[in-house]
Design a protein around this motif. Structure first.
Motif, PDB file in Angstrom:
ATOM      1  N   MET A 126       1.019  -1.178  -0.055  1.00  0.00           N
ATOM      2  CA  MET A 126       0.159  -0.047   0.061  1.00  0.00           C
ATOM      3  C   MET A 126       0.855   1.187  -0.099  1.00  0.00           C
ATOM      4  SD  MET A 126      -3.084   1.186   2.649  1.00  0.00           S
ATOM      5  CE  MET A 126      -3.838  -0.595   2.680  1.00  0.00           C
ATOM      6  N   SER A 127       0.489   2.255  -0.720  1.00  0.00           N
ATOM      7  CA  SER A 127       1.293   3.503  -0.838  1.00  0.00           C
ATOM      8  C   SER A 127       1.347   4.315   0.593  1.00  0.00           C
ATOM      9  CB  SER A 127       0.778   4.336  -2.040  1.00  0.00           C
ATOM     10  OG  SER A 127      -0.526   4.862  -1.743  1.00  0.00           O
ATOM     11  N   GLU A 128       2.346   5.159   0.552  1.00  0.00           N
ATOM     12  CA  GLU A 128       2.250   5.928   1.788  1.00  0.00           C
ATOM     13  C   GLU A 128       0.996   6.921   2.007  1.00  0.00           C
ATOM     14  OE1 GLU A 128       3.257   7.445   5.349  1.00  0.00           O
ATOM     15  OE2 GLU A 128       4.194   5.742   4.392  1.00  0.00           O
ATOM     16  N   LYS A 129       0.503   7.382   0.664  1.00  0.00           N
ATOM     17  CA  LYS A 129      -0.535   8.183   0.643  1.00  0.00           C
ATOM     18  C   LYS A 129      -1.707   7.325   1.167  1.00  0.00           C
ATOM     19  CE  LYS A 129      -0.282  11.857  -0.351  1.00  0.00           C
ATOM     20  NZ  LYS A 129       0.003  12.983   0.354  1.00  0.00           N
ATOM     21  N   ALA A 130      -1.860   6.323   0.640  1.00  0.00           N
ATOM     22  CA  ALA A 130      -3.110   5.339   1.228  1.00  0.00           C
ATOM     23  C   ALA A 130      -3.104   4.902   2.611  1.00  0.00           C
ATOM     24  CB  ALA A 130      -3.076   4.044   0.234  1.00  0.00           C
ATOM     25  N   VAL A 131      -1.857   4.664   3.219  1.00  0.00           N
ATOM     26  CA  VAL A 131      -1.922   4.484   4.530  1.00  0.00           C
ATOM     27  C   VAL A 131      -2.309   5.768   5.175  1.00  0.00           C
ATOM     28  CG1 VAL A 131      -0.206   4.328   6.623  1.00  0.00           C
ATOM     29  CG2 VAL A 131      -0.180   2.963   4.420  1.00  0.00           C
ATOM     30  N   GLN A 132      -1.903   6.950   4.986  1.00  0.00           N
ATOM     31  CA  GLN A 132      -2.270   8.251   5.597  1.00  0.00           C
ATOM     32  C   GLN A 132      -3.823   8.499   5.556  1.00  0.00           C
ATOM     33  OE1 GLN A 132       0.093  11.119   3.476  1.00  0.00           O
ATOM     34  NE2 GLN A 132       1.807  10.842   4.887  1.00  0.00           N
ATOM     35  N   ILE A 133      -4.303   8.315   4.384  1.00  0.00           N
ATOM     36  CA  ILE A 133      -5.698   8.072   4.114  1.00  0.00           C
ATOM     37  C   ILE A 133      -6.712   7.335   4.999  1.00  0.00           C
ATOM     38  CG2 ILE A 133      -7.680   7.981   2.488  1.00  0.00           C
ATOM     39  CD1 ILE A 133      -5.785   9.125   0.344  1.00  0.00           C
ATOM     40  N   ALA A 134      -6.088   5.972   5.344  1.00  0.00           N
ATOM     41  CA  ALA A 134      -6.783   4.991   6.160  1.00  0.00           C
ATOM     42  C   ALA A 134      -6.677   5.418   7.542  1.00  0.00           C
ATOM     43  CB  ALA A 134      -6.002   3.524   5.798  1.00  0.00           C
ATOM     44  N   GLU A 135      -5.510   6.141   7.871  1.00  0.00           N
ATOM     45  CA  GLU A 135      -5.389   6.351   9.192  1.00  0.00           C
ATOM     46  C   GLU A 135      -6.025   7.546   9.608  1.00  0.00           C
ATOM     47  OE1 GLU A 135      -1.214   7.508   9.350  1.00  0.00           O
ATOM     48  OE2 GLU A 135      -0.420   5.433   9.813  1.00  0.00           O
ATOM     49  N   MET A 136      -6.358   8.627   8.691  1.00  0.00           N
ATOM     50  CA  MET A 136      -7.315   9.716   9.116  1.00  0.00           C
ATOM     51  C   MET A 136      -8.831   9.306   9.080  1.00  0.00           C
ATOM     52  SD  MET A 136      -5.836  12.947   6.661  1.00  0.00           S
ATOM     53  CE  MET A 136      -5.415  12.022   5.218  1.00  0.00           C
ATOM     54  N   LEU A 137      -8.958   8.338   7.998  1.00  0.00           N
ATOM     55  CA  LEU A 137     -10.399   7.819   7.810  1.00  0.00           C
ATOM     56  C   LEU A 137     -10.704   7.059   9.372  1.00  0.00           C
ATOM     57  CD1 LEU A 137     -12.801   7.040   5.929  1.00  0.00           C
ATOM     58  CD2 LEU A 137     -11.822   5.145   5.491  1.00  0.00           C
ATOM     59  N   ASP A 138      -9.695   6.618   9.849  1.00  0.00           N
ATOM     60  CA  ASP A 138     -10.162   5.655  10.893  1.00  0.00           C
ATOM     61  C   ASP A 138     -10.516   6.533  12.309  1.00  0.00           C
ATOM     62  OD1 ASP A 138     -10.147   3.252  12.260  1.00  0.00           O
ATOM     63  OD2 ASP A 138      -8.299   3.357  13.235  1.00  0.00           O
ATOM     64  N   MET A 139      -9.981   7.834  12.055  1.00  0.00           N
ATOM     65  CA  MET A 139     -10.332   8.734  13.367  1.00  0.00           C
ATOM     66  C   MET A 139     -11.643   9.134  13.072  1.00  0.00           C
ATOM     67  SD  MET A 139      -6.870  11.455  13.216  1.00  0.00           S
ATOM     68  CE  MET A 139      -5.728  10.996  12.162  1.00  0.00           C
ATOM     69  N   LEU A 140     -12.283   9.161  11.941  1.00  0.00           N
ATOM     70  CA  LEU A 140     -13.657   9.710  11.900  1.00  0.00           C
ATOM     71  C   LEU A 140     -14.691   8.894  12.664  1.00  0.00           C
ATOM     72  CD1 LEU A 140     -13.733  10.611   8.138  1.00  0.00           C
ATOM     73  CD2 LEU A 140     -13.632  12.203   9.975  1.00  0.00           C
ATOM     74  N   PRO A 141     -16.016   9.487  13.114  1.00  0.00           N
ATOM     75  CA  PRO A 141     -16.979   8.538  13.550  1.00  0.00           C
ATOM     76  C   PRO A 141     -17.312   7.591  12.111  1.00  0.00           C
ATOM     77  CG  PRO A 141     -17.493  11.075  13.834  1.00  0.00           C
ATOM     78  CD  PRO A 141     -16.225  10.754  12.858  1.00  0.00           C
TER      79      PRO A 141
END
Length: 72
Positions: free
Chosen positions: A1-16
């Motif tokens: 997985m690309s670094e950008k995809a990991v960052q997006i997944a991490e941000m998404l995980d913070m959301l309700p």
């Protein structure tokens, strides 16, 4: 997985959860707009396909699926 995809997944995980669903639908819409039939491949997938084709793989139509024991 690309670094950008990991960052997006991490941000998404913070959301309700409800916002995660909204983000999922947005990403899905973007992907479908990019490729409605999911037929495009990434650069890495294209390289993987080329490598597989040059590796001597066997076309599925050349296999006798009813008699797989013949290939052992």
């Amino acid at each position: 997985m690309s670094e950008k995809a990991v960052q997006i997944a991490e941000m998404l995980d913070m959301l309700p959860e409800s916002d995660q669903q909204l983000a999922y639908e947005l990403v899905k819409k973007l992907v479908l707009a990019w490729d409605p039939d999911f037929t495009k491949v990434t650069e890495q997938e294209r390289k993987d396909i080329e490598n597989a084709e040059q590796s001597g793989f066997v076309d599925e139509n050349a296999i006798d699926w009813d008699n797989l024991s013949n290939y052992e």
